[in-house]
Design a protein around this motif. Structure first.
Motif, short mmCIF file in Angstrom:
data_model
loop_
_atom_site.label_atom_id
_atom_site.label_comp_id
_atom_site.label_asym_id
_atom_site.label_seq_id
_atom_site.Cartn_x
_atom_site.Cartn_y
_atom_site.Cartn_z
N PHE A 197 0.83 -1.21 0.00
CA PHE A 197 0.00 0.00 0.00
C PHE A 197 0.87 1.26 0.00
O PHE A 197 0.58 2.23 -0.70
N LYS A 198 1.94 1.22 0.80
CA LYS A 198 2.85 2.37 0.83
C LYS A 198 3.51 2.58 -0.53
O LYS A 198 3.64 3.71 -0.99
N GLN A 199 3.94 1.46 -1.14
CA GLN A 199 4.53 1.57 -2.47
C GLN A 199 3.52 2.09 -3.49
O GLN A 199 3.86 2.90 -4.36
N ASP A 200 2.28 1.60 -3.36
CA ASP A 200 1.23 2.08 -4.27
C ASP A 200 1.01 3.58 -4.10
O ASP A 200 0.81 4.31 -5.08
N LYS A 201 1.05 4.03 -2.83
CA LYS A 201 0.86 5.46 -2.58
C LYS A 201 2.00 6.26 -3.19
O LYS A 201 1.76 7.31 -3.82
N GLN A 202 3.22 5.78 -2.98
CA GLN A 202 4.37 6.49 -3.57
C GLN A 202 4.28 6.51 -5.09
O GLN A 202 4.55 7.54 -5.72
#
Length: 487
Positions: free
Chosen positions: A80-85
């Motif tokens: 999710f964090k990677q998707d946000k970035q």
């Protein structure tokens, strides 16, 4: 009797979790049982249930399961964090694209404004020239009339001179009248006017945005590409003397595709949308493999010349530099500011861009040959993985020390001919004899078959993907066309 649990109920905080429903295999407080399990026959007070049953509480298995689930949740949180970035990065890129498109519109409007001004200036100049020409002719007639009149006024002695001047005056008057009749001179010229093309403004007013924003699934290196459809495009140009033999292809970051036409000794540049040949560069020999160096430059091997040529893509394609090798160079890849070149048989070499040889990979630690017939190369961006398509040995994956990580040599891949590293990190490999395209992970593990063999078509030679991972392009042996697949 075992002690009663002290854990409080989430729903009824003044109650302890001391009841167990065997029918639903669920625990809760007495209120929970009264509300949710009033129809269940097998509800027990937990201390009594444990005392009266041989039930063993195995907490270790549950702890292991909880740890696994916790790890899965953590991995998902990282995704999710990677998707946000990635989303924030894409937002910045899209905003830049919008501003770029707006500038393109402004540039086009500036061109329309300049064309309109040039047209008005040209028309005004034409009318000015006509008026000036009319004024000159009028001035000439006025001068002629004035001269004849002055001569008649000053002559009163000789009847012969009077006769001459009278005739001259009549002639001047007739010429002036004739000119006035033909020219139909008016005191004022017709007015010019400008009528704006209101359809331009209407079209803009009908638009709500500068484009369409859509969502598309993110393709990862472990997902098998799904073919949705394909189209065929002709890549032959007038100066080609033979059938097109596209030996290799690479895709630039802007979507432009560069093709190496072996038999016609050309590099060809294709438009990123309609896949027409927009430019080409003649080479001194037959090219083998082309790879991207940066956004404005590619490199290509020419085996017969034992050379690697660097081609500029700025404006007109042209050779800007070259390096020489002491072997016939075939496979070519670029990563971490170094070139990886194969001799077509048993060795892969690492070169600097200036042409200095750094390393050679040809044997394993036991002294056995790694390769037998190298057809093409690919290298990961960080240069930690080297992918070799060997015609007889399949796909071979090396680390940056030349040690074999894994290899794939199976009947699914016969005559490994071309390998291409996608932006997502997966590797596409075409089989000349199996006439198909397989997809592998970055570690060389088979994901599946992307393009299946078709006995009615020529053998597949090269394969590449665009940076957005929405198009895949393949070429076939001595075919003037390329096939572009939606993935």
């Amino acid at each position: 009797m075992p002690r009663a649990p002290t854990e409080r109920c989430d729903r009824h905080s003044h109650k302890h979790i001391d009841m167990y429903c065997q029918n639903h295999d669920n625990v809760g407080c007495s209120t929970c049982m009264a509300v949710d399990h009033r129809l269940c026959k097998d509800t027990f007070y937990i201390p009594e249930f444990i005392q009266n049953n041989t039930y063993q509480v195995e907490s270790r298995d549950i702890q292991t399961k909880l740890k696994e689930i916790a790890k899965t949740l953590e991995n998902q949180a990282n995704r999710f964090k990677q998707d946000k970035q990635r989303l924030l990065k894409r937002r910045a890129e899209i905003l830049a694209d919008i501003r770029k498109f707006r500038q393109e519109i402004n540039d086009q409007l500036d061109k329309l404004e300049k064309s309109s001004i040039d047209e008005i200036e040209s028309q005004v100049k034409c009318l000015e020239d006509k008026i000036e020409d009319g004024l000159k002719q009028l001035q000439a007639n006025k001068s002629r009339i004035r001269s004849a009149n002055d001569k008649l006024a000053s002559t009163n002695t000789s009847h012969s001179e009077v006769f001459v001047y009278v005739k001259i005056g009549e002639d001047a008057a007739n010429v002036a009248n004739k000119y006035m009749g033909h020219a139909k001179i008016k005191s004022t010229v017709e007015d010019i006017q400008f009528q704006p093309d209101r359809t331009i403004l209407t079209q803009i007013e009908q638009k709500k945005t500068l484009g369409i924003l859509s969502e598309k699934p993110t393709k990862t290196a472990d997902n098998l590409f799904q073919i949705k459809g394909n189209q065929t495009y002709n890549v032959k140009v007038k100066s080609d003397n033979a059938s097109c033999y596209i030996r290799s292809a690479c895709c630039m970051e802007n979507g432009t595709i560069i093709l190496a036409d072996y038999d016609n000794m050309k590099l060809k540049r294709l438009h990123s949308y309609n896949y027409t040949v927009t430019d080409y560069c003649d080479l001194p020999g037959k090219p083998w493999q082309v790879c991207m160096i940066n956004n404005t430059q590619v490199a290509v091997t020419i085996p017969s010349k034992k050379e690697v040529h660097f081609i500029s893509l700025e404006r007109k394609m042209k050779t800007t530099n070259k390096i020489n090798t002491d072997f016939k160079c075939y496979g070519l890849a670029f990563a971490n500011n170094n070139l990886y070149i194969s001799d077509g048989n048993t060795s892969v070499y690492m070169y600097t861009l200036s042409g200095r040889k750094l390393h050679q990979f040809s044997k394993d630690q036991s002294g056995h040959k790694l390769f037998s017939n190298i057809c093409s190369l690919a290298v990961s961006k960080d240069a930690t993985m080297i992918y070799v398509a060997d015609y007889f040995n399949g796909l071979i994956v090396l680390d940056n020390n030349g040690q074999v990580i894994t290899s794939f040599n199976d009947k699914q891949l016969k005559g490994a001919n071309y390998c291409y590293l996608t932006e997502a990190g997966s590797v596409l490999v075409s089989g000349y004899l199996s006439n198909n395209v397989l997809q592998f992970t970055c570690d060389g593990e088979l994901i599946g078959e992307v393009i299946k063999a078709d006995s009615e078509k020529e053998e597949i030679r090269s394969v590449c993907c665009n940076q957005q991972m929405t198009k895949m392009c393949i070429s076939r042996y001595t075919d003037d066309n390329i096939e572009v697949f939606d993935i």
